[in-house]
Design a protein around this motif. Structure first.
Motif, mmCIF file in Angstrom:
data_model
loop_
_atom_site.group_PDB
_atom_site.id
_atom_site.type_symbol
_atom_site.label_atom_id
_atom_site.label_comp_id
_atom_site.label_asym_id
_atom_site.label_seq_id
_atom_site.Cartn_x
_atom_site.Cartn_y
_atom_site.Cartn_z
ATOM 1 N N ASP A 154 56.375 -31.773 51.203
ATOM 2 C CA ASP A 154 55.579 -33.013 50.332
ATOM 3 C C ASP A 154 54.592 -33.557 50.977
ATOM 4 O OD1 ASP A 154 57.130 -34.192 52.600
ATOM 5 O OD2 ASP A 154 58.012 -35.754 51.408
ATOM 6 N N ALA A 155 54.455 -33.705 52.239
ATOM 7 C CA ALA A 155 52.984 -34.418 53.089
ATOM 8 C C ALA A 155 51.813 -33.341 52.887
ATOM 9 C CB ALA A 155 53.379 -34.374 54.659
ATOM 10 N N ARG A 160 46.930 -31.698 49.424
ATOM 11 C CA ARG A 160 46.252 -30.816 48.750
ATOM 12 C C ARG A 160 46.071 -31.518 47.298
ATOM 13 N NH1 ARG A 160 49.759 -25.172 48.294
ATOM 14 N NH2 ARG A 160 49.130 -24.423 50.540
ATOM 15 N N GLU A 161 46.777 -32.289 46.825
ATOM 16 C CA GLU A 161 46.605 -33.155 45.711
ATOM 17 C C GLU A 161 45.439 -33.854 45.856
ATOM 18 O OE1 GLU A 161 47.810 -32.574 42.409
ATOM 19 O OE2 GLU A 161 48.719 -30.968 43.370
ATOM 20 N N GLY A 162 45.341 -34.779 46.925
ATOM 21 C CA GLY A 162 44.340 -35.431 47.355
ATOM 22 C C GLY A 162 42.770 -34.917 47.310
#
Length: 166
Positions: A154-155, A160-162
């Protein structure tokens, strides 16, 4: 891996020689009978309890150095070996010859592992889908199984999404 049926043998990460380890668990609130209590071992104990997941010796070193700045990798390996021998920690061998350690009381219960392909951290996966016998050819009997899942934790997914939003 179902460590309840485990034979207690593992190869040392540097020498490759087989070692025998005790499999009983003890609480992490202090030294075990006959164990020398040291600041280094206390730091390792604290890190393992706080993270509550399998960790590699370099991960343990990095986290424990925040508590004992002059801690070295040889001291970490020496203490991990001693903690396994008294049943406080259990080694976790994952594919690729990488050795991790987890709290012994967690190893007593059947579970699997997830390894993040980005940060290489390992996490416990509780529960098991016991349908593996259905996958076997006719006449085969399943005695045990070991399952390691791979992906992105999750981290690392959040990182990656950021980056994608920028």
């Amino acid at each position: 891996m179902n460590r309840a049926k485990h034979d207690g043998k593992h190869s040392h990460p540097h020498t490759g020689h087989a070692e025998h380890f005790c499999g009983h668990a003890e609480p992490l609130d202090g030294p075990l009978h006959g164990e020398r209590s040291t600041r280094q071992r206390g730091a390792i104990r604290e890190v393992m309890a706080q993270e509550a997941r399998p960790m590699s010796p370099p991960e343990i070193l990095d986290a424990a150095k925040l508590l004992v700045p002059k801690l070295g990798i040889a001291t970490v390996y020496r203490n991990l070996k001693a903690m396994v021998e008294v049943g406080e920690l259990s080694p976790v061998q994952l594919p690729g010859n990488r050795l991790y350690y987890e709290l012994a009381h967690k190893a007593e219960h059947h579970h699997h592992h997830f390894r993040c392909e980005t940060c290489e951290r390992v996490f416990d996966i509780d529960g098991c889908d016991d349908t593996f016998s259905a996958l076997l050819p006719k006449g085969f009997t399943l005695s045990s199984h070991d399952l390691t899942l791979y992906g992105v934790c999750d981290a690392c997914s959040a990182k990656r999404e950021g980056k994608k939003k920028r």
